[in-house]
Design an enzyme around this catalytic site. Structure first.
Site, PDB file in Angstrom:
ATOM      1  CG  PHE A 215      -0.318   0.036   2.584  1.00  0.00           C
ATOM      2  CD1 PHE A 215      -0.017   1.186   3.121  1.00  0.00           C
ATOM      3  CD2 PHE A 215      -0.011  -1.047   3.276  1.00  0.00           C
ATOM      4  CE1 PHE A 215       0.687   1.380   4.332  1.00  0.00           C
ATOM      5  CE2 PHE A 215       0.903  -0.865   4.505  1.00  0.00           C
ATOM      6  CZ  PHE A 215       1.187   0.148   4.915  1.00  0.00           C
ATOM      7  CB  CYS A 216       1.811   3.849  -1.574  1.00  0.00           C
ATOM      8  SG  CYS A 216       0.828   3.850  -3.282  1.00  0.00           S
ATOM      9  CB  THR A 217      -0.016   8.422  -0.641  1.00  0.00           C
ATOM     10  OG1 THR A 217       1.037   8.416   0.199  1.00  0.00           O
ATOM     11  CG2 THR A 217      -1.016   9.608  -0.290  1.00  0.00           C
TER      12      THR A 217
END
Length: 257
Positions: free
Chosen positions: A181-183
């Site tokens: 996951f990331c922003t």
């Protein structure tokens, strides 16, 4: 005044990125938008803010182009425009990873929805009973503001350092379902493509990233806020901004330089 903040990206073939950049710059300036748009042959990445009518008109125009009809835009609000300027740039990549063998135009990374992930987090495993590992694709500055509970984090300062840093932990992930996951989703999409090409077939991306998760299911399973690269500094699970004058001043100086 209520300002609408947006984040969106889309991997799609763009054969004349400079032409598109000129068109977007013209429409954005007329609409009074602030923010950054990155364009490359592989697609488009947008972080824009403006008044509601201006934002809606801009995206209506952009998505009328068949290349961007499937563009998914994430929205939040603030009392001010979190960007000082409006910038449109043509780059080699819309998110720098420097792995020429990885192309989201050829194959898309498999993903998991926010609602499904919330269910997995509650159980601690996926639908097949396989243990779950959350893998943060962001850098240490971002992670300091918050991440998923118990997530694996890497000691990186730039996304290009992700492959080298992950090499030390591969054996720990072999028996797990890994959700990267990331922003907003763009980095974890490239990360998952690289991981799968490198022989890890048990990895998925969180569709829509952290902001999409907040928007759809709230903050369950997440500790803290989500760092964003603008004057809002970080957003809580209700997508409300954190206002930190010291960080805002630092950001303003970097915008001027």
């Amino acid at each position: 005044m209520v300002i609408i903040n947006t984040a969106a990206y889309h991997f799609v073939s763009i054969t004349q990125p400079q032409t598109l950049a000129d068109q977007i710059r013209a429409h954005g300036e007329i609409a009074g938008l602030k923010g950054t748009v990155l364009i490359a042959n592989e697609g488009i990445n947008l972080f824009l803010a403006g008044e509601k009518e201006a934002i809606n008109a801009f995206y209506a125009w952009l998505c009328a182009d068949v290349r961007f009809a499937a563009l998914h835009v994430k929205y939040s609000v603030s009392a001010y425009k979190p960007f000082a300027r409006f910038k449109v740039k043509v780059r080699p990549e819309i998110i720098s990873f420097r792995r020429g063998d990885i192309s989201p135009l050829q194959v898309r990374a498999p993903g998991v929805s926010a609602h499904t992930l919330r269910d997995w987090l509650r159980r601690g495993c996926d639908d097949n009973g396989r243990r779950l590992v959350m893998l943060d694709a962001r850098n240490q500055q971002e992670i300091a503001y918050g991440t998923f509970s118990g997530a694996m984090t890497l000691p990186i300062t730039k996304f290009t350092g992700f492959p080298g840093a992950l090499a030390h932990y591969r054996d720990l992930l072999s028996d797990a379902t890994v959700v990267s996951f990331c922003t907003g989703g763009i980095r974890c999409e490239k990360a998952v493509l690289w991981m799968r090409a490198d022989g890890m077939d048990n990895v998925l991306q969180l569709e829509g990233g952290i902001l999409g998760y907040f928007e759809q299911v709230g903050g369950e399973g997440y500790d803290g806020r989500c760092f964003v690269f603008d004057k809002r500094v970080a957003l809580d699970p209700q997508l409300r901004p954190l206002y930190d004058m010291r960080v805002v001043a630092s950001f303003a100086r970097s915008e001027i330089s």
